[in-house]
Design a protein around this motif. Sequence first.
Motif, PDB file in Angstrom:
ATOM      1  N   ASP A   1      52.090  11.409 -44.120  1.00  0.00           N
ATOM      2  CA  ASP A   1      52.445  10.907 -42.794  1.00  0.00           C
ATOM      3  C   ASP A   1      52.064   9.435 -42.707  1.00  0.00           C
ATOM      4  O   ASP A   1      50.879   9.090 -42.693  1.00  0.00           O
TER       5      ASP A   1
ATOM      6  N   SER B   1      51.415   9.857 -30.232  1.00  0.00           N
ATOM      7  CA  SER B   1      51.590   9.602 -31.659  1.00  0.00           C
ATOM      8  C   SER B   1      50.777   8.378 -32.057  1.00  0.00           C
ATOM      9  O   SER B   1      50.293   7.617 -31.201  1.00  0.00           O
TER      10      SER B   1
ATOM     11  N   PHE C   1      47.164  12.426 -44.335  1.00  0.00           N
ATOM     12  CA  PHE C   1      47.436  12.024 -42.966  1.00  0.00           C
ATOM     13  C   PHE C   1      47.511  10.503 -42.826  1.00  0.00           C
ATOM     14  O   PHE C   1      47.086   9.759 -43.710  1.00  0.00           O
ATOM     15  N   GLN C   2      48.027  10.073 -41.688  1.00  0.00           N
ATOM     16  CA  GLN C   2      48.159   8.636 -41.424  1.00  0.00           C
ATOM     17  C   GLN C   2      46.805   7.942 -41.434  1.00  0.00           C
ATOM     18  O   GLN C   2      46.662   6.846 -41.952  1.00  0.00           O
TER      19      GLN C   2
ATOM     20  N   THR D   1      56.023  17.628 -40.413  1.00  0.00           N
ATOM     21  CA  THR D   1      54.984  17.851 -41.430  1.00  0.00           C
ATOM     22  C   THR D   1      53.986  18.909 -40.964  1.00  0.00           C
ATOM     23  O   THR D   1      53.508  19.720 -41.765  1.00  0.00           O
ATOM     24  N   ARG D   2      53.669  18.936 -39.690  1.00  0.00           N
ATOM     25  CA  ARG D   2      52.710  19.924 -39.173  1.00  0.00           C
ATOM     26  C   ARG D   2      53.276  21.333 -39.213  1.00  0.00           C
ATOM     27  O   ARG D   2      52.527  22.306 -39.311  1.00  0.00           O
TER      28      ARG D   2
ATOM     29  N   THR E   1      56.202  13.507 -37.505  1.00  0.00           N
ATOM     30  CA  THR E   1      54.904  14.116 -37.771  1.00  0.00           C
ATOM     31  C   THR E   1      54.931  15.603 -37.451  1.00  0.00           C
ATOM     32  O   THR E   1      54.305  16.407 -38.149  1.00  0.00           O
TER      33      THR E   1
END
Length: 493
Positions: A166, A388, A88-89, A46-47, A43
């Motif tokens: 994500d 997370s 996002f997740q 990706t950020r 993650t």
Amino acid sequence: MIQFENVSFAYAGQTSGNLRELNLTIENGECVLFCGRSGCGKTTVTRLVNGLIPYFFAGKLSGRVVVNGLDIARTPMYQIAGKVGSVFQNPRTQFFNVDTDSEIAFGIENEALPTEELHRRVKGTAEDLRISQLLGRNIFELSGGEKQKIAFASVYAMNPQVYLLDEPSSNLDMKAIRELKDHLQLIKSQGKTVLIAEHRLHYLMDLADRIVYLEEGRVAGIYTPSQLAALPDDARSLMGLRAVDLNRVHPVEKRTLTGSPVLTLQNVDLRYKKHTILENISLQAAGGEIIGVAGHNGAGKTTFSRALCGLHKDCGGSFFWKGKETQPKARRKSAYMVMQDVNYQLFAESVAKECAFGIKNPDHSLIERTLTELGLQGLKERHPNTLSGGQKQRVAVAVSMVCGKEVLVFDEPTSGLDYDSMAQVAELLKKLAQQGKIIFVVTHDVELIGQACSRVLHFDAKGVPQDLAVTRDNEAGLRALFGMAQPQIANKH
């Protein structure tokens, strides 16, 4: 398209780095899958690309991230947003509107496009992604899978060069995963660059160009899909990776339960806003059972779970516990539910305090053992919101273990978890079952069902058309239930 030049990052307040000396080049139009254990840095990658690091998440950053010639750390956020789109997740965290049309239009509306163009883009997006049936809907009434589709559509409408996803499949059923895969194939055919941080690997094996395996913030290996698939199953499991082919996942034979039923449902109907969600549900469960609850997104699985716990009151029929009919208030005292969106039930300022939150005279030795068993001992002083997604799920599972209820309901407990954590959850579910608890697990996770569940209730068409024992003899039925193709060659696992 994307370059990571000796990039290291540690979130504020953490002594060890979450990403260490990352050097990687991603070509224009490439689809790259990042995988590894929970907390490995997927993650964070990706950020770094979408600018959330350093503009939103504080910490110590070194090195340089360049996206299509833009140095991310020196580029205004609005410029990055025009080039990079993120799903996002948890889709709920990126919604700004209460209806689906406005949400899809939100990004392009902020680009000050004319009204006619807005309508054309929203309609074209819905047609391209085949989600026209979701237009004009209230976002709060959508299922988890439908919310994920709207989140993807809002990004697609902006037509970015780079897509970041994500854990996009974490709460999706098999049909929705196939639809997600179709969407990914569509944007890849358009020449978009796609980065996916994901634990579920099986649906991406013929889509990803490269698979980057991260371990403790470092690149520990880069594979083609065929190279990763060629690794022995045991070797991938030791890497903390999920199955690359679900046809190689088989039920683990379990002991036969001989206890008498203690929970009985008779002709239960569940309604929501005067609409019937489920009807004429009748079943029995004995102490020690782990019962999977499966079905497509929106089939009523979560509503059923809430009714079991006395949280959904608009229902008919009867619930019996040890032969005595129980009302919602009594069910709330005897049952515990771990919600699908775990952020709704994390309140304390540390993991250890979360496990004792709201419990009179908590057993601190039990809390310590549970944190150790779930691999959370080293995180017990961390604030839950700094964890997370997979770590948050494990905290919620830990809370459920120390509260001493008779019926435990888990709504997608392995959402966002790596293989190690999924296997730990499976073992813990079995330990709880050995204590005589009745456990219901709402899940799309075929691997979890194969390892832990004794039977599966399949919800469809407002009822339970199937109640299947999880055995090797029932493999064909289980594969059909999850919409999986039959294997051409028998594999042993």
